[in-house]
Structures are given as C-alpha cells and as structure tokens.
Design a protein around this motif. Structure first.
Motif, PDB file in Angstrom:
ATOM      1  N   MET B   1       0.838  -1.204   0.000  1.00  0.00           N
ATOM      2  CA  MET B   1       0.000   0.000   0.000  1.00  0.00           C
ATOM      3  C   MET B   1       0.865   1.244   0.000  1.00  0.00           C
ATOM      4  N   VAL B  13      -4.053   9.841   0.619  1.00  0.00           N
ATOM      5  CA  VAL B  13      -5.091   9.004   0.023  1.00  0.00           C
ATOM      6  C   VAL B  13      -4.445   7.683  -0.378  1.00  0.00           C
ATOM      7  N   ALA B  14      -5.053   6.589   0.050  1.00  0.00           N
ATOM      8  CA  ALA B  14      -4.465   5.280  -0.214  1.00  0.00           C
ATOM      9  C   ALA B  14      -4.527   4.933  -1.696  1.00  0.00           C
ATOM     10  N   ILE B  15      -3.413   4.559  -2.249  1.00  0.00           N
ATOM     11  CA  ILE B  15      -3.392   4.015  -3.601  1.00  0.00           C
ATOM     12  C   ILE B  15      -2.603   2.723  -3.520  1.00  0.00           C
ATOM     13  N   GLY B  16      -3.301   1.621  -3.472  1.00  0.00           N
ATOM     14  CA  GLY B  16      -2.619   0.340  -3.323  1.00  0.00           C
ATOM     15  C   GLY B  16      -2.503  -0.374  -4.642  1.00  0.00           C
ATOM     16  N   THR B  17      -1.822  -1.502  -4.603  1.00  0.00           N
ATOM     17  CA  THR B  17      -1.768  -2.346  -5.778  1.00  0.00           C
ATOM     18  C   THR B  17      -3.124  -2.999  -5.958  1.00  0.00           C
ATOM     19  N   ARG B  18      -3.685  -2.800  -7.107  1.00  0.00           N
ATOM     20  CA  ARG B  18      -4.991  -3.399  -7.318  1.00  0.00           C
ATOM     21  C   ARG B  18      -4.854  -4.894  -7.504  1.00  0.00           C
ATOM     22  N   GLY B  19      -5.727  -5.614  -6.842  1.00  0.00           N
ATOM     23  CA  GLY B  19      -5.766  -7.047  -7.054  1.00  0.00           C
ATOM     24  C   GLY B  19      -6.928  -7.384  -7.942  1.00  0.00           C
TER      25      GLY B  19
END
Lengths: 260, 281
Positions: B1, B13-19
C-alpha cells in the motif's frame, strides 16, 4: 445456475496483492440461497481459508460488496435464482480498491476522503434553538439511506479505470454527502466550492453509481446533477455572477456565519 | 500500500496495488446492446436531420394543400429563402441558405448538453465507459473539467432558448388547425383537424415535456433553494417537475423521434407524396 444434478459452479477469485486466479467450486444448489450463503458453504467445506467480509446479511451493513458476474452487488442480497442457469457464477473483489485477500478489499480510500470533508457546520444558534421545517428535514433523507457499501465508488469509471484520479476525486458517495449538506438549511459552509475542489466536474454523469446502489438512491439525478447545477451558479453562470454583484448577495463562509 | 497527498487538503489518500482479475470486464450479459442501439439511432437521426436541414424545400404545406403545416426543423422560418406563408417571424435578408441551418443549432445545443444525452453519448460513442463495470476506452480522463467539455455547463442557456422555440412550435401546432382555401383570389380558412394537426400538436407536447423535465428546469424551479420551507411556491414547482424529471430519458427519446416524424410527415405532404387526411368543422 444449477445443472442437472442440482449443482452450482462458483468461480471465486482467490489471491492477494501479488496476484491470484479464479478457482471453481462445485457446490450443491440449495433453494432460496443468496450468493453469500454459497460462499459461506464453500468456506465451511472446501476452502476454510477463503476470505470474505460480511456482517449483517440483510443488505444494511454494506460489508459484502463484490462483483458478481462482473457487476457490483451485495453478496447477501443477490439471490442465486436470479443469476443465469447453467453458467458459473463469477465472484470477484471490487476492482477499484486494493485487494487484501480473496474477496476482501481495502476500502480505506473512502474513509480518507471522508476525513477531508468538513462536517455539518451550523451558524450561530438563534434564540429558542435551531429549527427546521419537516419539508427540509425530508429533503436529505434519501442521501442518509447510504449504507457505505462503496459500490458506487467501485463502479465509477473515474477512479475504477483511472487510478491517477484518486487523489483529486471524492466519488459519488461523497458527492451525495455534499448534496445533503448543501441542501441543509442550517449548514453554512459553501459546499459548492468544496464539491468542485473534490472533482465534481470530473463526473460525466454516466449513472453507473445510481444503477448499482442497493438503497436505490438516485445518486446522479438527486445528488450529483443538482450539485453540478449549483456549481454552475457559483462558478460558470455569468448572469448569476452579475446578479450577485448587483444585489450584493453571496453565501457566507462558515467563519463569517459563526461570527454573526 | 502506498499513499499520495490529496491535491486540496494534503490528506494522504491510499493508492494500493490493485488485485482482482485484470480483465476489461467480467460481464457476460449483453451490455453492448445499449451502446450499439444508441449509436445506431442517434446516427440515423443526425444523418436524417442533416439531410432535412440542407435540402431546403418541402418543409411547408400551405394553401395549395388546404393545410397550414410547417416542419419543426424550419420554424421559425426567418431566412430570405422561406416560402410564402411559412409562419415568418421576420426575415434575415443576408441569409440565403436553408432556414433550418439557422434554427437547428439551438435544439442541437440543448440536446448535446442535456444531462441525459451526455450519459448516452459518453457511453455509446466515447466509451467512457461503454457500460457499467466495463473498462473505459481511454487511457486518461479529465471529465468535464477542461475545454471543450467544460462548455457543458451552458446547458441552462439552451434551456431558456428552447422555451422560446417551444412557444413557437406550439403556435405552429395551433395554426395547424387552420385549413386554408382560396375563393376568387381571397384566402379563407376552415377550422379542422388532420393527421398533420395531431402530429404537430404531439410534437409540441413532447418537446414541452422534454424541456420541463430538464435538470436545469428542476434546478430553477426550486432545486437551487437552500430551504423549501422558506420558498413554498418554488417547492410546489419543484414537486411538479420532479416526477417529469424522473422520466427525462423517455421524453428525450420520444421528442427526438417526434421532431423527425413531424418533419417527415410535413415533407411527405408538402411534396405531394401523400394526402393529409382530416376533416373540418
């Protein structure tokens, strides 16, 4: 849904942030079940490590949002007998948010956006206390039905297909929050500027948020478009601008209202 | 994340790796039918209306046919080239092209900036997105924040102009009850009803419903007020247009077909292809 032996194939996405794949589970079909029931039976029999988030099982907590046959839906409110027969039922996590594991996503984006939205801001309390007429109380009720399942946020292509927009776009759930506050007679904050700053202009009103809302809130027609029109009043309409100049009327900021 | 700063407040603002599955869509239903039908119908309308606008004839069935029918594409007829009797509201002496070219820009602008049609063409022509939970057809996206799409915000001005057009087309519909004839060089008229009358009345009615159900109209009626309790009249107006607004899409399509059918019908009568059946009192 069910084949000749009364079986149902559930095609569930299994994985985490490092990747994953769909796994098929062939389960007995049971009359009257919803998708969440079958997922629970998969957990109880074939895959005890299958992760899914759920809580009320009554369509009110907004926890079990997923993509069923490609469309955002609540697993607890999607009856198996409404899905096409004889085909696998695809269950995938919400695409817009990072996957934690299997069907569970990290929806903290939404909570972080929520923190950036100023709370209800009434002006100075008049003698006798705050009063609202029933007609004004009723106006915002539709928006308060939101259960924060975040399926509108998930389906909104502005962030679903364009990750780079996340820092500048609040999303439909929060646009109806702006609408609720903007239409509140006691709130003195100018929500039009706030909504504009949080990316209201990026919405191109394709209404997918309205289509997936399990509470049937008319997000676009009653929330986003009225807010867009109000933003036009405030920013783009030269006649409205001239009217404000001539009459000297403008909305008070929260600080001005509090100062009386 | 990972996190990035919110552009306005500086809040992370969270920008994570999309699964999840990396596919444009998981939908297996016929989501493509709606955009295909929309493209087909809107394209057909654009092609027909462009031809009708440029052809510049057979838009008025007058005394020679015992009727007083004008195509909605050509009303108000204010060009130099307008045929006699075609409900002129004055003439622009410098305009010798088809009268429709002066007029259609306004209904076109209204429909182009209409909140419903925006949804329809963003989805079907621009694939942004083609359907819900189907991947956007573009790499980058800025919505209606930049030129030219920021001009969608002028929709309300087209709304006000369209109200004038609606009044004119209503006037045309009333005149369609006239059935003129000439005796000894002097024009007289019966009052009667023909299929053309019904077509023009229905066209005007559906255009009114389309305009009054407009989101800008709902905003002006009462949507813009902070408190309904303090503006009871505007609240009543808002309550009147809100059920219409819920049917805006329906009126948008019906009125679109309506103007095309009205133009086609008048054209067929004015060219002598068909006789307009009717009766008079």
């Amino acid at each position: 849904m069910a084949d000749a032996e009364d079986k149902v194939t559930m095609r569930v996405w299994r994985g985490d942030e490092n990747g994953g794949e769909f796994t098929d589970y062939v389960m007995p079909a049971v009359e009257g079940e919803v998708v969440l029931d079958v997922v629970h039976r998969i957990q109880a029999s074939e895959a005890p490590d299958l992760a899914c988030r759920w809580n009320c099982k009554a369509g009110k907590c907004g926890s079990c949002s997923a993509e069923i046959n490609g469309l955002p839906r609540l697993m607890c409110m999607t009856r198996m007998d409404t899905l096409p027969e004889g085909q696998p039922v695809t269950v995938a996590p919400m695409k817009t948010f990072p996957v934690i594991r299997d069907l569970v996503t990290d929806v903290s984006f939404n909570y972080e956006v929520a923190r950036t939205i100023p709370a209800f801001e009434p002006g100075p309390e008049p003698e006798g206390g705050y009063r609202m007429m029933q007609v004004d109380v009723e106006r915002g009720q539709e928006f308060r039905k939101c259960i924060e399942c975040f399926m509108c946020q998930n389906v909104c292509h502005v962030i679903r297909d364009h990750e780079d927009n996340k820092p500048k776009y609040a999303g439909p759930r929060f646009f109806i929050r702006f609408a609720e506050l903007e239409m509140h007679p006691l709130d003195v904050n100018d929500r039009r500027e706030l909504a504009h700053d949080k990316g209201l202009g990026m919405c191109n009103i394709t209404k997918c948020c309205t289509e997936v809302c399990p509470e049937h809130i008319k997000i676009t027609d009653n929330g986003i478009i009225p807010m867009k029109e109000r933003v036009v009043d405030a920013r783009y309409d030269p006649v409205a601008w001239l009217g404000r100049k001539l009459t000297g009327r403008r909305k008070k900021t929260a600080e001005e209202a509090a100062a009386g | 994340m990972t996190t990035t700063a919110d552009s306005v407040t500086g809040t992370p603002v969270a920008i994570g790796t999309r699964g999840g599955p990396d596919q444009p869509t998981l939908r297996k239903d016929t989501w493509w039918v709606e955009p295909v039908v929309t493209v087909a119908v809107l394209t057909a309308f654009v092609v027909y209306s462009t031809w009708a606008a440029f052809v510049g004839k057979d838009y008025y069935a007058g005394t020679a046919f015992g009727r007083d029918l004008i195509s909605p594409f050509y009303s108000p007829c204010i060009a130099n080239s307008c045929v006699p009797g075609s409900h002129s509201f004055g003439t622009l002496p410098f305009w010798n092209y088809s009268p429709a070219l002066l007029i259609l820009i306004f209904p076109l602008g209204f429909r182009l900036t209409c909140y419903y049609y925006r949804k329809a063409y963003y989805r079907s022509f621009w694939w942004s997105p083609p359907a819900c939970a189907v991947a956007d057809g573009h790499r980058s996206y800025s919505g209606e924040t930049r030129f030219p799409l920021i001009l969608q915000n002028i929709h309300r001005y087209f709304f006000w102009i369209l109200l004038i057009f609606n009044c004119i087309l209503t006037y045309d519909a009333v005149l369609a009850f006239r059935q003129p004839y000439v005796v000894n060089g002097v024009e007289h008229s019966h009052i009667g009803i023909s299929v053309g009358t019904v077509v023009l009345v229905a066209n005007a009615a559906f255009l009114w419903l389309y305009s009054l159900s407009c989101h800008a109209c709902r905003h002006f009626c009462g949507g813009q007020v902070k408190s309904f309790a303090k503006h009871p009249t505007r609240h009543k107006l808002w309550k009147f247009v809100t059920p219409l607004n819920a049917r805006h899409m329906r009126f948008a399509w019906i009125s679109l077909f309506g103007v095309a059918i009205a133009d086609l019908y008048v054209r067929l009568v004015a060219s002598g292809t068909i006789h307009d059946p009717g009766f008079h009192f």
